[in-house]
Motif scaffolding. Structure first.
Motif, mmCIF file in Angstrom:
data_model
loop_
_atom_site.group_PDB
_atom_site.id
_atom_site.type_symbol
_atom_site.label_atom_id
_atom_site.label_comp_id
_atom_site.label_asym_id
_atom_site.label_seq_id
_atom_site.Cartn_x
_atom_site.Cartn_y
_atom_site.Cartn_z
ATOM 1 N N LEU A 60 0.834 -1.212 0.000
ATOM 2 C CA LEU A 60 0.000 0.000 0.000
ATOM 3 C C LEU A 60 0.868 1.261 0.000
ATOM 4 C CD1 LEU A 60 -2.797 -1.072 2.506
ATOM 5 C CD2 LEU A 60 -3.083 -0.594 0.067
ATOM 6 N N VAL A 61 1.967 1.238 0.747
ATOM 7 C CA VAL A 61 2.876 2.393 0.761
ATOM 8 C C VAL A 61 3.506 2.581 -0.616
ATOM 9 C CG1 VAL A 61 5.011 3.308 1.743
ATOM 10 C CG2 VAL A 61 3.336 2.180 3.230
ATOM 11 N N VAL A 62 3.937 1.481 -1.243
ATOM 12 C CA VAL A 62 4.523 1.569 -2.590
ATOM 13 C C VAL A 62 3.484 2.060 -3.591
ATOM 14 C CG1 VAL A 62 5.565 0.235 -4.453
ATOM 15 C CG2 VAL A 62 6.228 -0.212 -2.088
ATOM 16 N N LEU A 63 2.244 1.622 -3.454
ATOM 17 C CA LEU A 63 1.185 2.066 -4.367
ATOM 18 C C LEU A 63 0.933 3.563 -4.238
ATOM 19 C CD1 LEU A 63 -1.341 -0.896 -4.013
ATOM 20 C CD2 LEU A 63 0.077 -0.344 -6.001
ATOM 21 N N LEU A 64 1.066 4.088 -3.040
ATOM 22 C CA LEU A 64 0.972 5.535 -2.872
ATOM 23 C C LEU A 64 2.103 6.219 -3.626
ATOM 24 C CD1 LEU A 64 -0.146 8.132 -1.615
ATOM 25 C CD2 LEU A 64 1.221 7.624 0.439
ATOM 26 N N GLY A 65 3.305 5.632 -3.550
ATOM 27 C CA GLY A 65 4.435 6.193 -4.269
ATOM 28 C C GLY A 65 4.238 6.166 -5.778
ATOM 29 N N THR A 66 3.685 5.074 -6.313
ATOM 30 C CA THR A 66 3.447 5.008 -7.761
ATOM 31 C C THR A 66 2.387 6.014 -8.182
ATOM 32 O OG1 THR A 66 1.815 3.224 -7.512
ATOM 33 C CG2 THR A 66 4.115 2.588 -7.861
ATOM 34 N N TRP A 67 1.407 6.230 -7.324
ATOM 35 C CA TRP A 67 0.376 7.233 -7.640
ATOM 36 C C TRP A 67 0.988 8.633 -7.737
ATOM 37 C CZ3 TRP A 67 -1.808 11.411 -4.917
ATOM 38 C CH2 TRP A 67 -2.997 11.924 -5.452
ATOM 39 N N LEU A 68 1.866 8.961 -6.807
ATOM 40 C CA LEU A 68 2.527 10.270 -6.847
ATOM 41 C C LEU A 68 3.459 10.375 -8.053
ATOM 42 C CD1 LEU A 68 3.409 10.625 -3.042
ATOM 43 C CD2 LEU A 68 1.637 11.893 -4.309
ATOM 44 N N ALA A 69 4.236 9.302 -8.296
ATOM 45 C CA ALA A 69 5.208 9.334 -9.392
ATOM 46 C C ALA A 69 4.543 9.371 -10.762
ATOM 47 C CB ALA A 69 6.141 8.123 -9.300
ATOM 48 N N SER A 70 3.329 8.915 -10.859
ATOM 49 C CA SER A 70 2.622 8.911 -12.146
ATOM 50 C C SER A 70 1.822 10.189 -12.375
ATOM 51 C CB SER A 70 1.684 7.708 -12.217
ATOM 52 O OG SER A 70 0.665 7.812 -11.230
ATOM 53 N N GLY A 71 2.186 11.229 -11.650
ATOM 54 C CA GLY A 71 1.482 12.493 -11.823
ATOM 55 C C GLY A 71 0.161 12.504 -11.090
ATOM 56 N N CYS A 72 0.177 12.033 -9.848
ATOM 57 C CA CYS A 72 -1.036 11.919 -9.033
ATOM 58 C C CYS A 72 -2.122 11.129 -9.760
ATOM 59 C CB CYS A 72 -1.545 13.305 -8.627
ATOM 60 S SG CYS A 72 -0.409 14.193 -7.533
ATOM 61 N N GLY A 83 2.604 -2.127 -16.358
ATOM 62 C CA GLY A 83 3.676 -3.104 -16.198
ATOM 63 C C GLY A 83 4.299 -3.046 -14.817
ATOM 64 N N VAL A 84 4.474 -1.841 -14.287
ATOM 65 C CA VAL A 84 5.017 -1.686 -12.927
ATOM 66 C C VAL A 84 4.109 -2.366 -11.912
ATOM 67 C CG1 VAL A 84 5.474 0.003 -11.101
ATOM 68 C CG2 VAL A 84 6.323 0.423 -13.419
ATOM 69 N N HIS A 85 2.807 -2.187 -12.059
ATOM 70 C CA HIS A 85 1.879 -2.781 -11.091
ATOM 71 C C HIS A 85 1.820 -4.291 -11.218
ATOM 72 C CE1 HIS A 85 0.664 1.418 -10.588
ATOM 73 N NE2 HIS A 85 0.094 1.033 -9.460
ATOM 74 N N TYR A 86 1.920 -4.809 -12.433
ATOM 75 C CA TYR A 86 1.993 -6.264 -12.584
ATOM 76 C C TYR A 86 3.243 -6.811 -11.895
ATOM 77 C CZ TYR A 86 -1.910 -6.997 -15.822
ATOM 78 O OH TYR A 86 -3.167 -7.105 -16.383
ATOM 79 N N ASP A 87 4.361 -6.110 -12.023
ATOM 80 C CA ASP A 87 5.596 -6.547 -11.358
ATOM 81 C C ASP A 87 5.452 -6.529 -9.837
ATOM 82 O OD1 ASP A 87 6.829 -6.921 -13.791
ATOM 83 O OD2 ASP A 87 7.882 -4.998 -13.780
ATOM 84 N N LEU A 88 4.774 -5.499 -9.324
ATOM 85 C CA LEU A 88 4.560 -5.431 -7.875
ATOM 86 C C LEU A 88 3.697 -6.591 -7.380
ATOM 87 C CD1 LEU A 88 3.914 -1.591 -7.452
ATOM 88 C CD2 LEU A 88 5.904 -2.871 -6.624
ATOM 89 N N VAL A 89 2.643 -6.890 -8.129
ATOM 90 C CA VAL A 89 1.771 -8.009 -7.754
ATOM 91 C C VAL A 89 2.544 -9.320 -7.810
ATOM 92 C CG1 VAL A 89 -0.259 -9.340 -8.418
ATOM 93 C CG2 VAL A 89 -0.341 -6.841 -8.451
#
Length: 336
Positions: A60-72, A83-89
């Motif tokens: 969940l913390v990493v997902l918050l980071g991806t949300w911020l890094a992807s331009g909110c 692809g990043v999210h598939y790798d995380l899963v």
């Protein structure tokens, strides 16, 4: 969104509390273990719960980071971020299954065509639904063994899990609500459209986890609809529910270039609840998954022919389960 605004902080807070009090949990579980059947059963279960809760909070913390890094969130649905999210899963599931194998003495055996048997061909994956966590096991196998990016159809109630509710809204997936009045076949068709060579559309044609009671209700439903031939075929299948062909046919129509992968499994399908899981720990079990890849040319075109084809395959899956069920399960216990 409101639901996740409540559940996400709760999960993270609970994880922090668990780690702060972890020595107490471990001492308590170890002290209880001699009085509970099974070798260190309470301690094993406690550790698995801690690992699962920690993995969920870190993700969940990493997902918050991806949300911020992807331009909110503005670029989350691009190919790169998907692809990043598939790798995380995939990484998270690898960790959880590694711990399950180590702590529960659970092994997973996969039988079927090699991953490169039909490279570059999208797949429609139809799986038997029975036992605890079989959907997660299927997705793990698709990502880890077949190197596929799954598109999953699942019930809306599973969206209450904060990780599931967050991740599956960032990759191709559909939450469906049976009985909501929405056209479920249209939703399935939309998700199965435009599959590429490394995609796998996942569907459970039975519509629910197998139990003896659900099997009886499925047969009664077919009889009530006047589908007596289908009801008779369902009565002849002891280990699966009668498949509901609408979603499968919608996916076939939406992905005319895709092969079909049929999946059966056995080993944990007799575990229907928390009491069964507790009784079996540590499991010392083997979960066997059998895969059959059906080339598109072998799939009939007409609707009635496809329904017959699907029932034939489900009979084949039922026969396979009958032949490969665990030896320590008597027929009486298996069909309870």
């Amino acid at each position: 969104m409101l639901r996740r605004a409540v559940t996400v902080p709760l999960v993270v807070l609970l994880t922090g509390v668990v780690w702060l009090t972890l020595p107490l949990w471990l001492i308590g579980a170890a002290a209880l273990s001699p009085f509970v059947p099974g070798h260190w059963r309470a301690l094993r279960l406690t550790w698995l719960l801690v690992v699962a809760l920690t993995a969920e909070s870190l993700l969940l913390v990493v997902l918050l980071g991806t949300w911020l890094a992807s331009g909110c969130g503005r670029r989350l649905r691009t190919a790169y971020w998907e692809g990043v999210h598939y790798d995380l899963v995939q990484g998270t599931m690898w960790l959880l299954f590694r711990e399950a194998r180590r702590v529960l003495h659970l092994s997973i055996v996969t039988e079927g065509p090699e991953p490169d048997a039909h490279p570059g061909v999208p797949l429609l994956v139809c799986c038997r639904h029975a036992g605890p966590g079989d959907s997660f096991t299927l997705v793990h196998a698709l990502m880890d063994w077949y190197d596929r990016e799954p598109r999953v159809v699942l019930k809306d109630s599973l969206g209450w899990d904060p990780v599931v509710g967050t991740v599956l809204r960032r990759i191709p997936a559909r939450f469906i609500s049976p009985g909501s009045g929405e056209d479920l076949e249209d939703q399935i068709a939309a998700l199965a459209t435009d599959l590429d060579g490394n995609d796998a559309f996942v569907i459970f044609p039975e519509g629910g986890n197998f139990t003896v009671e659900r099997r009886a209700r499925a047969i009664e439903r077919l009889t009530g609809l006047g589908l007596h031939a289908m009801a008779r075929r369902a009565e002849g299948m002891l280990h699966v529910l009668a498949p509901r062909p609408g979603g499968v046919i919608a996916a076939l129509d939406a992905a005319p270039e895709a092969d079909v992968m049929m999946v059966a499994h056995t080993g944990l399908d007799h575990l229907n609840g928390v009491r069964d899981l507790w009784r079996e720990l540590p499991m010392d079990k083997q979960l066997v998954m059998r895969w059959w890849q059906v080339p598109r040319a072998e799939i009939p075109e007409g609707r009635e022919e496809r329904i017959e084809w699907l029932y034939d395959w489900w009979q084949h899956i039922d026969d396979w389960v009958e032949q490969h069920r665990p030896e320590d399960l008597s027929p009486g216990r298996w069909r309870r």
